[in-house]
Design a protein around this motif. Sequence first.
Motif, PDB file in Angstrom:
ATOM      1  N   GLU A   8       0.414  -1.458  -0.073  1.00  0.00           N
ATOM      2  CA  GLU A   8      -0.464   0.277   0.269  1.00  0.00           C
ATOM      3  C   GLU A   8       0.732   0.894   0.277  1.00  0.00           C
ATOM      4  OE1 GLU A   8      -2.542   2.045   2.989  1.00  0.00           O
ATOM      5  OE2 GLU A   8      -4.034   0.433   2.555  1.00  0.00           O
ATOM      6  N   SER A  14      -3.717   0.430  -3.429  1.00  0.00           N
ATOM      7  CA  SER A  14      -2.960   0.114  -2.951  1.00  0.00           C
ATOM      8  C   SER A  14      -3.592  -1.698  -4.015  1.00  0.00           C
ATOM      9  CB  SER A  14      -4.381  -1.148  -2.339  1.00  0.00           C
ATOM     10  OG  SER A  14      -4.331  -2.499  -1.417  1.00  0.00           O
ATOM     11  N   ASN A  38      -5.947  -7.144  -3.635  1.00  0.00           N
ATOM     12  CA  ASN A  38      -6.121  -7.623  -2.034  1.00  0.00           C
ATOM     13  C   ASN A  38      -7.593  -8.405  -2.269  1.00  0.00           C
ATOM     14  OD1 ASN A  38      -6.075  -8.295   0.524  1.00  0.00           O
ATOM     15  ND2 ASN A  38      -5.892  -6.548   1.137  1.00  0.00           N
ATOM     16  N   ASP A  80      -9.606  -7.105  -0.116  1.00  0.00           N
ATOM     17  CA  ASP A  80     -10.709  -5.508  -0.566  1.00  0.00           C
ATOM     18  C   ASP A  80     -12.218  -6.478  -0.654  1.00  0.00           C
ATOM     19  OD1 ASP A  80      -8.988  -4.151   0.829  1.00  0.00           O
ATOM     20  OD2 ASP A  80      -8.047  -3.884  -1.201  1.00  0.00           O
ATOM     21  N   ILE A  99     -14.991   0.199  -0.051  1.00  0.00           N
ATOM     22  CA  ILE A  99     -13.893   0.425   0.919  1.00  0.00           C
ATOM     23  C   ILE A  99     -14.004   1.291   1.131  1.00  0.00           C
ATOM     24  CG2 ILE A  99     -11.439   0.685  -0.624  1.00  0.00           C
ATOM     25  CD1 ILE A  99     -11.836  -1.128  -2.525  1.00  0.00           C
ATOM     26  N   SER A 139     -12.951   6.398  -4.666  1.00  0.00           N
ATOM     27  CA  SER A 139     -12.380   5.520  -4.629  1.00  0.00           C
ATOM     28  C   SER A 139     -12.615   4.502  -5.902  1.00  0.00           C
ATOM     29  CB  SER A 139     -13.028   3.976  -3.647  1.00  0.00           C
ATOM     30  OG  SER A 139     -11.971   3.367  -3.834  1.00  0.00           O
ATOM     31  N   ARG A 160     -11.902   0.805  -7.852  1.00  0.00           N
ATOM     32  CA  ARG A 160     -11.084  -0.456  -8.972  1.00  0.00           C
ATOM     33  C   ARG A 160     -10.809  -0.867  -9.524  1.00  0.00           C
ATOM     34  NH1 ARG A 160     -11.138  -4.789  -5.125  1.00  0.00           N
ATOM     35  NH2 ARG A 160     -10.324  -6.736  -5.693  1.00  0.00           N
ATOM     36  N   THR A 200      -6.461  -0.315  -6.235  1.00  0.00           N
ATOM     37  CA  THR A 200      -7.504   0.099  -6.091  1.00  0.00           C
ATOM     38  C   THR A 200      -6.091   1.818  -6.065  1.00  0.00           C
ATOM     39  OG1 THR A 200      -7.092  -0.293  -3.776  1.00  0.00           O
ATOM     40  CG2 THR A 200      -8.797  -1.240  -4.235  1.00  0.00           C
TER      41      THR A 200
END
Length: 282
Positions: free
Chosen positions: A161, A182, A185, A188, A195, A234, A236, A242
Amino acid sequence: MNEEDLKRAFQDVVVASSPPPSMDPGNALARAHKARSKRRASVTGAVVAVLVVGVGLGSAFALNPQGAKEYMTGAGPSSSSSGVPETQWGETWPVGQTDRTATSGPQADRGTQLLELAKASVPAGYDTPDLQYKDPGFRGGMLRGQAQVSSDKGETPEVWEYTAYVPVRKGDKVGRLTVRVSTPNPEDPADPCAILKRPAGGSGSCKTYEVAGKQVATLASMSGPGQPASTWASYRAANGWTVTVGQEEEYAHSDYPKLDAQPFFTPQLAELAADPKFLLGS
């Protein structure tokens, strides 16, 4: 010439160098001349093939040492699906680290890279000075980037991260821009709204924006005791990375006056979160 051809060429040289059986001198002389010419051609071809392979591997090693090593040892080319530099681990932490945070090496460089990208992203009219905390309980600069490993030794995939904290100043007032990236993961949630509700404290209503075909979640959090008002976005990516971007009118614990308003409108913050530059070359 492949390995089998090269082997045969050397075998021809060995056989040709063995003493010939007794035969007619005239025929022997003619065959000797013929064998010598053939032998020279075979040896020359074999040597040229070895040199070509050597030069090829030398060039490949200069461009890609790991790939050339794998070719010579018979291993296939390795690749990291997460795009994360390979980590060498010590007893508990990656080599050179005393905790989860990398202070040098390629991972720390990525933290610095993210910081520079975040600094360059603030809107016109704001600057990003390297301010110092005024609160006596905090030391050091407020402008900082870091990289830390989230997974433990032996866990797959390895998760890193990267975070950038940027003071955003207008006049004598200071807010904060936070960018957190990040690597993939598995823990997640797939939903970016889920998130977001972790750093934002779960308050507010999550809204989704479409940015160039990408779904970006946004969440506003109202100010509270010790918690300045903030907005988060956020995204992804398809490869599992992310990106989470947050803005606050106040830089907590800095003791600087807070901004009159957050630097970005929410749709702009969503666009920033979806910017591929934050995927750090993945």
